[in-house]
Design a protein around this motif. Structure first.
Motif, mmCIF file in Angstrom:
data_model
loop_
_atom_site.group_PDB
_atom_site.id
_atom_site.type_symbol
_atom_site.label_atom_id
_atom_site.label_comp_id
_atom_site.label_asym_id
_atom_site.label_seq_id
_atom_site.Cartn_x
_atom_site.Cartn_y
_atom_site.Cartn_z
ATOM 1 N N UNK A 249 6.205 -6.546 0.213
ATOM 2 C CA UNK A 249 5.208 -7.071 -0.727
ATOM 3 C C UNK A 249 5.591 -6.808 -2.172
ATOM 4 N N UNK B 160 -7.673 2.133 -8.707
ATOM 5 C CA UNK B 160 -7.061 2.261 -7.378
ATOM 6 C C UNK B 160 -5.933 3.290 -7.401
ATOM 7 N N UNK C 22 -5.852 7.007 -5.565
ATOM 8 C CA UNK C 22 -4.812 7.364 -4.604
ATOM 9 C C UNK C 22 -4.248 8.735 -4.932
ATOM 10 N N UNK D 215 -6.682 11.257 -3.825
ATOM 11 C CA UNK D 215 -6.592 11.425 -2.375
ATOM 12 C C UNK D 215 -5.454 12.380 -2.004
ATOM 13 N N UNK E 244 9.060 12.404 2.487
ATOM 14 C CA UNK E 244 7.784 12.049 1.887
ATOM 15 C C UNK E 244 6.839 13.227 1.773
ATOM 16 N N UNK F 21 -18.674 8.148 -2.477
ATOM 17 C CA UNK F 21 -18.662 6.762 -2.916
ATOM 18 C C UNK F 21 -18.492 5.864 -1.693
ATOM 19 N N UNK G 241 -16.140 3.715 -1.246
ATOM 20 C CA UNK G 241 -14.746 3.717 -0.824
ATOM 21 C C UNK G 241 -14.435 4.983 -0.032
ATOM 22 N N UNK G 242 -15.044 6.076 -0.443
ATOM 23 C CA UNK G 242 -14.855 7.333 0.288
ATOM 24 C C UNK G 242 -15.340 7.203 1.724
ATOM 25 N N UNK H 117 -13.133 4.880 3.688
ATOM 26 C CA UNK H 117 -11.889 5.582 3.993
ATOM 27 C C UNK H 117 -12.074 6.527 5.167
ATOM 28 N N UNK I 48 -14.226 -4.632 -2.957
ATOM 29 C CA UNK I 48 -13.530 -3.702 -3.849
ATOM 30 C C UNK I 48 -13.354 -2.305 -3.247
ATOM 31 N N UNK J 173 -10.991 -2.388 -0.214
ATOM 32 C CA UNK J 173 -9.585 -2.486 -0.580
ATOM 33 C C UNK J 173 -9.054 -1.124 -1.019
ATOM 34 N N UNK J 174 -9.845 -0.428 -1.796
ATOM 35 C CA UNK J 174 -9.398 0.892 -2.252
ATOM 36 C C UNK J 174 -9.120 1.816 -1.065
ATOM 37 N N UNK K 33 -5.983 0.670 0.816
ATOM 38 C CA UNK K 33 -4.752 0.959 0.095
ATOM 39 C C UNK K 33 -4.426 2.447 0.085
ATOM 40 N N UNK K 34 -5.438 3.261 0.183
ATOM 41 C CA UNK K 34 -5.165 4.695 0.297
ATOM 42 C C UNK K 34 -4.497 4.998 1.623
ATOM 43 N N UNK L 193 -0.983 3.975 1.430
ATOM 44 C CA UNK L 193 -0.223 4.968 0.678
ATOM 45 C C UNK L 193 0.192 6.137 1.564
ATOM 46 N N UNK L 194 -0.709 6.520 2.435
ATOM 47 C CA UNK L 194 -0.430 7.659 3.304
ATOM 48 C C UNK L 194 0.454 7.294 4.492
ATOM 49 N N UNK L 195 0.688 6.005 4.664
ATOM 50 C CA UNK L 195 1.502 5.591 5.797
ATOM 51 C C UNK L 195 0.696 5.332 7.054
ATOM 52 N N UNK M 203 1.864 -2.622 4.840
ATOM 53 C CA UNK M 203 1.593 -3.949 4.313
ATOM 54 C C UNK M 203 2.546 -4.958 4.937
ATOM 55 N N UNK M 204 1.972 -5.952 5.538
ATOM 56 C CA UNK M 204 2.781 -7.051 6.043
ATOM 57 C C UNK M 204 3.309 -7.864 4.872
ATOM 58 N N UNK N 216 1.024 -9.297 2.341
ATOM 59 C CA UNK N 216 0.150 -8.290 1.734
ATOM 60 C C UNK N 216 -0.964 -7.848 2.659
#
Lengths: 245, 245
Positions: free
Chosen positions: A19, A64, A68, A71, A164, B22, B24-25, B28, B60, B63-64, B67-68, B71-73, B77-78, B81
């Motif tokens: 991406x 965002x 992160x 986090x 990582x 929140x 997003x929290x 997550x 919103x 997505x957050x 994406x977290x 980030x952590x694996x 993402x294909x 995206x």
DNA sequence: TACCAATTTTTGATATATCAAAAATGGCTA
DNA sequence: TAGCCATTTTTGATATATCAAAAATTGGTA
């Protein structure tokens, strides 16, 4: 952000596979780098809107990125939800060090198996530049090169997960270390631990390499801790009692 | 979201200290839990808008959260995206296991020092419930209780950083393990590794506890790997060649 | 029937709007 | 002058709008 931030961020060769770098990705990478390089002091507050304005983008991707980092523990949320660079307690610092230790050991053990001649040569060069930078008082440079030295070893382990995880732990102590570092120089030491590590890696001795890297980690840590109270030349504009954390 | 998501999410006692949860929290935490519990299969795609609609919130914060996890694996993402649950290669799985090993060892060593009588008792109880669940074929339960068992040991280490790092590695293998698990039962074994671990912890023997927990990790891993090709009773609606990753 | 290309729909990424909470400000009082 | 409360401003969190890219659909063709 096309013509805005692109200048200071690496544009990967158009592999058209993974991406495309998003704005939040770039902001994240940039902030992470800045934290690693000590461009934010412990306790510094990050203002989403201000950062967005600096990059001339909207707050959404900045938020965002910041979240992160929260986090990951690289930032923390103050009461009012504002993000700031954590002020590590000695206890936390030691926790991180002790968690790193067995990972560093493993990485070095694996590196001893996989490392190439070229990489050994790079390590020697990095250490040379490290000593040089330290001798000349270029602390930021010294830290950056030292980091490169260690990261090269991690990558030589050929275990991406391991790399990582260790890098994430570096991130946590980045601001703290950069803050303390000017007080802690030891490159001038006759037989620097780095040299012993390089030697062990070259002889492909996993156990020695692992042992030595942990020794390097601990010795550096002791130096830093022993200077903790010391005052640095920097500004100290703390309000009221600077206790806080 | 007040009356929407709150039902299935824990509301921490109003300490009015740490930033309020929140959206997003919460998302997550929920997604993370679901990944850990194997509610998403490897390869499953996550649709931000759909999740947002399920929770009756805007995209919103979703997505957050997503994406977290990327980030952590825990997600990847294909091309287009889109986020999906990674399909671990055997190599990656082993990488994670080998990274966990020294951390698990350290955690158990520390736990042997700090663990209390009560916690030992809890471990025994958790293991009992684990055996029971496995014997009755309640795999999800068995995995959840097994996780509780191990997490209790981690927490006993009294090193919050260590706990976090290990938990993040669990997250990476969550979907994979849950996918494979039904094939891999060993609770019926006469002397289950867990029992040996408990014994070592009780005797406050760090080295033994560390050694035994790593053995438990590796044995479980071998079992899983040895069954990798086996087909599971589950649906297998892969299009074309299911190769992919 | 199988395949392909054009069209439509969906999706993720970002910007903007909105709102309540937190911080800053300023003036007033002791 | 120092401290405190009310007002204003800023800020973070979320929702909504917008747009380009990706995916799905559809109609036509071999």
């Amino acid at each position: 952000m096309g013509s805005r931030m692109s200048a200071d961020v690496i544009e990967p060769a158009a592999r058209e596979e993974v991406p495309r770098d998003s704005l939040s990705e770039r902001v994240y990478a940039q902030l992470r780098l800045e934290l690693m390089m000590g461009m934010y002091e412990p306790g510094a507050r990050l203002n989403i809107r201000r950062i967005a304005a600096n990059y001339d983008i909207s707050p959404t991707p900045v938020r965002e990125a910041v979240m992160q980092l929260v986090r990951e523990g690289a930032l923390e949320l103050k009461l009012g939800h504002q993000a700031r660079v954590p002020i590590l307690s000695v206890r936390e610092y030691i926790e991180i060090r002790e968690t790193r230790a067995p990972l560093e050991r493993l990485a070095s053990e694996l590196a001893a198996v996989h490392i190439t001649k070229d990489e050994i040569a790079s390590l020697r060069d990095l250490h040379r530049r490290f000593v040089e930078a330290e001798r000349e008082g270029r602390w930021k440079d010294a830290l950056a090169v030292n980091q490169e030295f260690h990261f090269l070893i991690y990558r030589s382990s050929q275990n991406a997960t391991l790399v990582r995880v260790i890098e994430n732990l570096w991130l946590l102590i980045g601001p703290f270390i950069n803050h303390q570092y000017p007080l802690v120089q030891r490159a001038h030491i006759e037989l620097h631990p780095h040299l012993l590590v390089i030697d062990a890696l070259e002889r492909k001795s996993p156990s020695e390499a692992g042992e030595l890297i942990v020794r390097d980690l601990r010795e550096g840590s002791y130096l830093i801790l022993s200077h903790l109270g010391d005052e640095k030349g920097k500004k100290r504009r703390g309000r009221k009692s600077g206790a806080g954390n």
